[in-house]
Write a protein that holds these residues in place. Structure first.
Motif, PDB file in Angstrom:
ATOM      1  N   UNK A 164       0.821  -1.211   0.000  1.00 24.38           N
ATOM      2  CA  UNK A 164       0.000   0.000   0.000  1.00 24.38           C
ATOM      3  C   UNK A 164       0.852   1.257   0.000  1.00 24.38           C
ATOM      4  N   UNK A 165       1.858   1.274   0.868  1.00 24.49           N
ATOM      5  CA  UNK A 165       2.634   2.505   1.063  1.00 24.49           C
ATOM      6  C   UNK A 165       3.854   2.609   0.173  1.00 24.49           C
ATOM      7  N   UNK A 166       4.246   1.496  -0.465  1.00 23.69           N
ATOM      8  CA  UNK A 166       5.490   1.449  -1.230  1.00 23.69           C
ATOM      9  C   UNK A 166       6.700   1.722  -0.342  1.00 23.69           C
ATOM     10  N   UNK A 167       6.584   1.397   0.952  1.00 26.57           N
ATOM     11  CA  UNK A 167       7.680   1.534   1.901  1.00 26.57           C
ATOM     12  C   UNK A 167       7.900   0.204   2.596  1.00 26.57           C
ATOM     13  N   UNK A 168       9.143  -0.059   2.942  1.00 28.08           N
ATOM     14  CA  UNK A 168       9.478  -1.278   3.672  1.00 28.08           C
ATOM     15  C   UNK A 168       9.770  -1.008   5.136  1.00 28.08           C
ATOM     16  N   UNK A 169       9.956   0.269   5.493  1.00 29.97           N
ATOM     17  CA  UNK A 169      10.358   0.661   6.849  1.00 29.97           C
ATOM     18  C   UNK A 169      11.665   0.002   7.252  1.00 29.97           C
ATOM     19  N   UNK A 170      12.507  -0.284   6.271  1.00 24.24           N
ATOM     20  CA  UNK A 170      13.819  -0.877   6.504  1.00 24.24           C
ATOM     21  C   UNK A 170      14.886  -0.041   5.804  1.00 24.24           C
ATOM     22  N   UNK A 171      16.045   0.044   6.438  1.00 21.22           N
ATOM     23  CA  UNK A 171      17.187   0.772   5.891  1.00 21.22           C
ATOM     24  C   UNK A 171      18.379  -0.177   5.860  1.00 21.22           C
ATOM     25  N   UNK A 172      19.109  -0.187   4.755  1.00 23.54           N
ATOM     26  CA  UNK A 172      20.296  -1.028   4.651  1.00 23.54           C
ATOM     27  C   UNK A 172      21.541  -0.235   5.040  1.00 23.54           C
ATOM     28  N   UNK A 173      22.379  -0.842   5.865  1.00 21.78           N
ATOM     29  CA  UNK A 173      23.709  -0.309   6.162  1.00 21.78           C
ATOM     30  C   UNK A 173      24.710  -1.230   5.481  1.00 21.78           C
ATOM     31  N   UNK A 174      25.384  -0.709   4.469  1.00 15.96           N
ATOM     32  CA  UNK A 174      26.299  -1.510   3.659  1.00 15.96           C
ATOM     33  C   UNK A 174      27.732  -1.201   4.070  1.00 15.96           C
ATOM     34  N   UNK A 175      28.484  -2.251   4.378  1.00 12.79           N
ATOM     35  CA  UNK A 175      29.898  -2.103   4.729  1.00 12.79           C
ATOM     36  C   UNK A 175      30.726  -2.929   3.757  1.00 12.79           C
ATOM     37  N   UNK A 176      31.457  -2.265   2.866  1.00 11.06           N
ATOM     38  CA  UNK A 176      32.285  -2.997   1.908  1.00 11.06           C
ATOM     39  C   UNK A 176      33.563  -3.540   2.559  1.00 11.06           C
ATOM     40  N   UNK A 177      33.385  -4.360   3.568  1.00  6.83           N
ATOM     41  CA  UNK A 177      34.484  -4.957   4.315  1.00  6.83           C
ATOM     42  C   UNK A 177      34.178  -6.428   4.560  1.00  6.83           C
ATOM     43  N   UNK A 178      35.230  -7.201   4.799  1.00  4.57           N
ATOM     44  CA  UNK A 178      35.046  -8.595   5.172  1.00  4.57           C
ATOM     45  C   UNK A 178      34.494  -8.668   6.591  1.00  4.57           C
ATOM     46  N   UNK A 179      33.797  -9.756   6.887  1.00  8.83           N
ATOM     47  CA  UNK A 179      33.213  -9.928   8.224  1.00  8.83           C
ATOM     48  C   UNK A 179      34.279  -9.901   9.307  1.00  8.83           C
ATOM     49  N   UNK A 180      35.484 -10.381   8.993  1.00 10.51           N
ATOM     50  CA  UNK A 180      36.556 -10.382   9.985  1.00 10.51           C
ATOM     51  C   UNK A 180      36.962  -8.974  10.382  1.00 10.51           C
ATOM     52  N   UNK A 181      36.765  -7.996   9.499  1.00 13.57           N
ATOM     53  CA  UNK A 181      37.061  -6.607   9.845  1.00 13.57           C
ATOM     54  C   UNK A 181      35.914  -5.977  10.622  1.00 13.57           C
ATOM     55  N   UNK A 182      34.689  -6.178  10.150  1.00 11.95           N
ATOM     56  CA  UNK A 182      33.529  -5.547  10.781  1.00 11.95           C
ATOM     57  C   UNK A 182      33.358  -6.037  12.208  1.00 11.95           C
ATOM     58  N   UNK A 183      33.595  -7.333  12.430  1.00 11.74           N
ATOM     59  CA  UNK A 183      33.378  -7.918  13.753  1.00 11.74           C
ATOM     60  C   UNK A 183      34.703  -8.177  14.478  1.00 11.74           C
ATOM     61  N   UNK A 184      35.677  -7.322  14.217  1.00 13.98           N
ATOM     62  CA  UNK A 184      36.957  -7.396  14.914  1.00 13.98           C
ATOM     63  C   UNK A 184      36.932  -6.457  16.116  1.00 13.98           C
ATOM     64  N   UNK A 185      38.117  -6.170  16.678  1.00  9.79           N
ATOM     65  CA  UNK A 185      38.175  -5.244  17.807  1.00  9.79           C
ATOM     66  C   UNK A 185      38.315  -3.793  17.342  1.00  9.79           C
ATOM     67  N   UNK A 186      38.125  -3.543  16.046  1.00  9.96           N
ATOM     68  CA  UNK A 186      38.107  -2.173  15.542  1.00  9.96           C
ATOM     69  C   UNK A 186      36.757  -1.557  15.911  1.00  9.96           C
ATOM     70  N   UNK A 187      36.775  -0.661  16.885  1.00 10.93           N
ATOM     71  CA  UNK A 187      35.521  -0.148  17.431  1.00 10.93           C
ATOM     72  C   UNK A 187      34.841   0.885  16.539  1.00 10.93           C
ATOM     73  N   UNK A 188      35.458   1.220  15.416  1.00 13.95           N
ATOM     74  CA  UNK A 188      34.811   2.154  14.488  1.00 13.95           C
ATOM     75  C   UNK A 188      33.534   1.536  13.932  1.00 13.95           C
ATOM     76  N   UNK A 189      33.597   0.275  13.525  1.00 19.58           N
ATOM     77  CA  UNK A 189      32.425  -0.359  12.922  1.00 19.58           C
ATOM     78  C   UNK A 189      31.279  -0.520  13.920  1.00 19.58           C
ATOM     79  N   UNK A 190      31.506  -1.067  15.117  1.00 24.70           N
ATOM     80  CA  UNK A 190      30.407  -1.122  16.086  1.00 24.70           C
ATOM     81  C   UNK A 190      29.862   0.258  16.447  1.00 24.70           C
ATOM     82  N   UNK A 191      30.739   1.266  16.451  1.00 25.35           N
ATOM     83  CA  UNK A 191      30.276   2.620  16.756  1.00 25.35           C
ATOM     84  C   UNK A 191      29.310   3.141  15.711  1.00 25.35           C
ATOM     85  N   UNK A 192      29.632   2.915  14.450  1.00 21.66           N
ATOM     86  CA  UNK A 192      28.734   3.327  13.369  1.00 21.66           C
ATOM     87  C   UNK A 192      27.397   2.586  13.478  1.00 21.66           C
ATOM     88  N   UNK A 193      27.471   1.271  13.684  1.00 21.07           N
ATOM     89  CA  UNK A 193      26.245   0.466  13.794  1.00 21.07           C
ATOM     90  C   UNK A 193      25.402   0.938  14.975  1.00 21.07           C
TER      91      UNK A 193
END
Length: 335
Positions: free
Chosen positions: A60-89
């Motif tokens: 009806x609304x043509x909306x999904x109420x969802x937003x994608x956060x895309x990180x062009x990084x490997x999972x080992x970087x995003x879920x490492x101890x680099x706190x930049x990624x968790x901070x953004x999330x």
């Protein structure tokens, strides 16, 4: 034992004293229904525990109420101890929760992952896309923007990509850090620079080069990729090529952490022999030995601000094409 029936649209309509069509318009976010009627319907929804059909609502609304956060990084970087990624999330999640939107986290650290993100986002499965940690002149943000999909990036995209972004003053932050080293009497100042396919890496190196050049000093440069491993390798290389260096600016705290350890292993005292400054002010920067002087960037606020920009853009509002947030030099014992 019987199972309680799920409340229906008709039950909400009967409780609110309105038609089924009116209830449908209200739960689908229509603003054409008078405020008192909307309030009556919302009360009935709450009292009955009615849960709207999200699939039908999207149609009806043509909306999904969802937003994608895309990180062009490997999972080992995003879920490492680099706190930049968790901070953004964390920042993105806070804003989406307040707006009653869903977060879809997508990693695009490989060609297959990048293609999957492109297929998903161009298929209009989300109402907008946030990009973080862009490498190179990635065409996907521009492609989505040309298709009319709201896009906001964390960091200025490389190349001629006319999409809005939120970033920090990398050059100003590094200038303050290197100037502090100069004011402390350091004259053989090296840098462990970040990757040169990212704006953060490029601009932090620019800040270093501009400041040492203005002081009439030579450039002592090694390139890393914002990881501990690359920081350690770059620090060893700098010690081999420039054994008389007396200070190091590392373009990320993780690389600075590795530099501290490498200097200690080489028998160099910090800061007596070599001063060290990082960039990011992640939580562990205050707990290194010695505590790390660093440039603070508001990581969580970046996530919050880019999300607010995207939600405004998705609502059809005009937004600033570039939002720049300040950095701050945090003085501790390493420099």
């Amino acid at each position: 034992m019987t199972t309680a029936q799920r409340p229906t649209l008709e039950a909400v309509a009967a409780r609110a004293g309105v038609s089924r069509a009116t209830v449908s318009r209200v739960v689908n976010g229509s603003t054409t229904v008078a405020q008192p009627i909307r309030e009556a319907v919302n009360r009935a929804v709450a009292e009955l525990g009615y849960v709207p059909n999200l699939a039908a609502r999207s149609l009806v609304t043509q909306r999904t109420d969802s937003i994608a956060l895309v990180m062009p990084e490997a999972a080992t970087r995003v879920f490492s101890d680099d706190q930049v990624f968790p901070g953004i999330i964390r920042g993105v999640s806070q804003e989406l929760e307040a707006a009653d939107k869903q977060l879809v986290l997508m990693l695009a650290g490989s060609p297959a992952g990048h293609h999957r993100v492109e297929r998903f986002t161009t298929g209009r499965h989300v109402d907008g896309v946030l990009f973080a940690s862009l490498h190179g002149a990635d065409p996907l943000p521009g492609t989505l923007a040309r298709l009319g999909i709201p896009v906001v990036c964390s960091g200025r995209p490389l190349g001629d990509v006319p999409v809005p972004y939120v970033d920090v003053d990398h050059v100003g932050g590094v200038t303050a850090a290197v100037q502090h080293l100069l004011d402390s009497g350091r004259r053989r100042i090296a840098t462990i620079a970040g990757p040169q396919d990212m704006v953060a890496g490029i601009e932090r190196l620019t800040g270093y080069r501009t400041t040492v050049a203005a002081a009439g000093l030579p450039e002592l440069v090694a390139i890393g990729d914002f990881t501990r491993e690359s920081g350690a390798a770059a620090m060893r290389r700098l010690l081999t090529e420039h054994p008389d260096l007396d200070a190091v600016f590392a373009a990320s705290d993780l690389m600075a952490h590795a530099a501290l350890r490498t200097l200690r292993e080489a028998g160099r005292r910090v800061p007596e022999d070599v001063a060290v400054v990082g960039f990011d002010d992640i939580e562990t920067a205050a707990y290194t030995e010695p505590p790390l002087t660093t440039v603070r960037q508001p990581i969580v606020e970046i996530g919050r601000r880019m999300t607010r920009q995207l939600l405004r853009l998705a609502a059809g509002e005009t937004i600033e094409p570039a939002v720049m947030l300040p950095t701050e030099l945090i003085l501790r014992d390493s420099a």
